[in-house]
Design a protein around this motif. Structure first.
Motif, short mmCIF file in Angstrom:
data_model
loop_
_atom_site.label_atom_id
_atom_site.label_comp_id
_atom_site.label_asym_id
_atom_site.label_seq_id
_atom_site.Cartn_x
_atom_site.Cartn_y
_atom_site.Cartn_z
N HIS A 184 -57.27 -22.05 -50.14
CA HIS A 184 -57.63 -23.38 -49.65
C HIS A 184 -58.94 -23.82 -50.32
O HIS A 184 -59.99 -23.81 -49.70
N PRO A 185 -58.88 -24.21 -51.60
CA PRO A 185 -60.10 -24.53 -52.35
C PRO A 185 -60.60 -25.94 -52.12
O PRO A 185 -60.90 -26.67 -53.05
N PHE A 186 -60.68 -26.37 -50.87
CA PHE A 186 -61.11 -27.72 -50.57
C PHE A 186 -62.36 -27.72 -49.71
O PHE A 186 -62.56 -26.82 -48.89
N ASP A 187 -63.16 -28.75 -49.88
CA ASP A 187 -64.35 -28.89 -49.05
C ASP A 187 -63.96 -29.39 -47.67
O ASP A 187 -62.86 -29.91 -47.47
N ALA A 188 -64.87 -29.24 -46.71
CA ALA A 188 -64.58 -29.62 -45.33
C ALA A 188 -64.81 -31.11 -45.13
O ALA A 188 -65.92 -31.55 -44.90
N SER A 189 -63.76 -31.89 -45.26
CA SER A 189 -63.82 -33.31 -44.96
C SER A 189 -63.39 -33.52 -43.51
O SER A 189 -62.87 -32.61 -42.87
N ALA A 190 -63.58 -34.74 -43.01
CA ALA A 190 -63.19 -35.02 -41.63
C ALA A 190 -61.68 -34.87 -41.46
O ALA A 190 -61.21 -34.33 -40.45
N THR A 191 -60.91 -35.32 -42.46
CA THR A 191 -59.46 -35.21 -42.38
C THR A 191 -59.03 -33.74 -42.39
O THR A 191 -58.15 -33.33 -41.62
N ASP A 192 -59.64 -32.97 -43.27
CA ASP A 192 -59.30 -31.55 -43.37
C ASP A 192 -59.67 -30.81 -42.09
O ASP A 192 -58.93 -29.94 -41.61
N LEU A 193 -60.83 -31.14 -41.53
CA LEU A 193 -61.27 -30.50 -40.29
C LEU A 193 -60.32 -30.84 -39.14
O LEU A 193 -59.99 -29.98 -38.31
N LEU A 194 -59.85 -32.07 -39.08
CA LEU A 194 -58.90 -32.47 -38.04
C LEU A 194 -57.59 -31.71 -38.20
O LEU A 194 -57.02 -31.23 -37.20
N ALA A 195 -57.11 -31.58 -39.43
CA ALA A 195 -55.88 -30.83 -39.67
C ALA A 195 -56.05 -29.37 -39.28
O ALA A 195 -55.15 -28.74 -38.73
N HIS A 196 -57.24 -28.83 -39.59
CA HIS A 196 -57.55 -27.44 -39.22
C HIS A 196 -57.47 -27.27 -37.70
O HIS A 196 -56.88 -26.31 -37.20
N LEU A 197 -58.06 -28.22 -36.98
CA LEU A 197 -58.06 -28.16 -35.53
C LEU A 197 -56.64 -28.28 -34.98
O LEU A 197 -56.25 -27.53 -34.07
N VAL A 198 -55.86 -29.20 -35.53
CA VAL A 198 -54.47 -29.38 -35.08
C VAL A 198 -53.67 -28.11 -35.32
O VAL A 198 -52.90 -27.66 -34.46
N ALA A 199 -53.86 -27.48 -36.49
CA ALA A 199 -53.12 -26.26 -36.81
C ALA A 199 -53.49 -25.13 -35.86
O ALA A 199 -52.61 -24.40 -35.38
N VAL A 200 -54.78 -24.98 -35.58
CA VAL A 200 -55.23 -23.91 -34.68
C VAL A 200 -54.67 -24.12 -33.28
O VAL A 200 -54.16 -23.20 -32.64
N LEU A 201 -54.74 -25.38 -32.79
CA LEU A 201 -54.21 -25.67 -31.45
C LEU A 201 -52.69 -25.50 -31.41
O LEU A 201 -52.14 -25.05 -30.39
N LEU A 202 -52.02 -25.82 -32.50
CA LEU A 202 -50.57 -25.65 -32.56
C LEU A 202 -50.20 -24.18 -32.48
O LEU A 202 -49.27 -23.79 -31.76
N VAL A 203 -50.94 -23.33 -33.20
CA VAL A 203 -50.66 -21.89 -33.17
C VAL A 203 -50.92 -21.32 -31.78
O VAL A 203 -50.11 -20.56 -31.24
#
Length: 221
Positions: A184-203
């Motif tokens: 995951h070679p991307f910087d932490a943008s607001a969109t990326d952080l939101l997707a990260h949060l959604v993925a964690v909550l989904l798991v």
């Protein structure tokens, strides 16, 4: 005397086919085995990622390596707490064990959005592509960890299936988030952080539903 003989015969018949129950390893040992499986996945991912580039990115900004350290520590402590909670008689306060590192992980992850400089990314993906990459990979990485955790926790027959499933889901999500850094070679943008949060909550939510039923089944029989 006849009644005593009949009772003894009945007990003998009922216990004739019983086999000794193998004692489970201690919660720390079972947690170490599960963490070892996650570590094996990390070793496998090392063959497909650019390790020098990964080290460079983690060293370029404090929030990145602190977030990785926080997710790793959360996975370890939540796994230990989940296996402790799976043992009847353990205190529910074990669920609080990963809370400090969880706050560290969340806080450091949010710092990436506040930085005044961006990290170089080798990928031409836009914010939507990065978010989709994050979401998909966390979910995919969590599947083998979830299956293994479910089998290991279910054998202990926990008396708090809901709490045990919740904490084990946190361990799975945190471990998957740590493994995501290999691809995951991307910087932490607001969109990326939101997707990260959604993925964690989904798991966590999926594990809560699936594992709760799997854990509760032995209690109904």
């Amino acid at each position: 005397m006849a009644n005593e003989g009949t009772l003894d015969a009945m007990v003998a018949r009922l216990s004739a086919d019983l086999r000794p129950v193998r004692r489970l390893p201690s919660p720390p040992l079972r947690a170490a085995a599960w963490i070892g499986a996650a570590l094996a996945m990390a070793v496998g991912l090392c063959f497909f990622c650019d390790l020098p580039a990964l080290r460079e990115r983690l060293a370029a900004a404090p929030d990145m390596w602190i977030a990785v350290a926080g997710s790793t520590a959360t996975a370890v402590l939540a796994a230990l707490a989940a296996f402790e909670l799976s043992v009847p008689g353990r205190s529910a306060r074990w669920a609080l064990l990963p809370m400090p590192t969880l706050l560290m992980w969340i806080s450091a992850s949010g710092l990436g959005c506040l930085r005044t400089w961006g990290m170089p990314s080798p990928s031409p993906m836009g914010p939507v592509g990065e978010a989709g990459h994050c979401l998909t990979h966390i979910v995919m990485l969590s599947l083998p960890l979830m299956a293994l955790m479910m089998v290991m926790v279910r054998r202990a027959c926990p008396l708090r299936p809901n709490l045990t499933a919740l904490v084990s889901g946190l361990a799975i999500a945190a471990a998957s988030a740590t493994l995501l850094n290999f691809d995951h070679p991307f910087d932490a943008s607001a969109t990326d952080l939101l997707a990260h949060l959604v993925a964690v909550l989904l798991v966590i939510g999926a594990n809560q539903v699936i594992a709760r039923r799997a854990i509760a089944d032995p209690l109904r029989r």
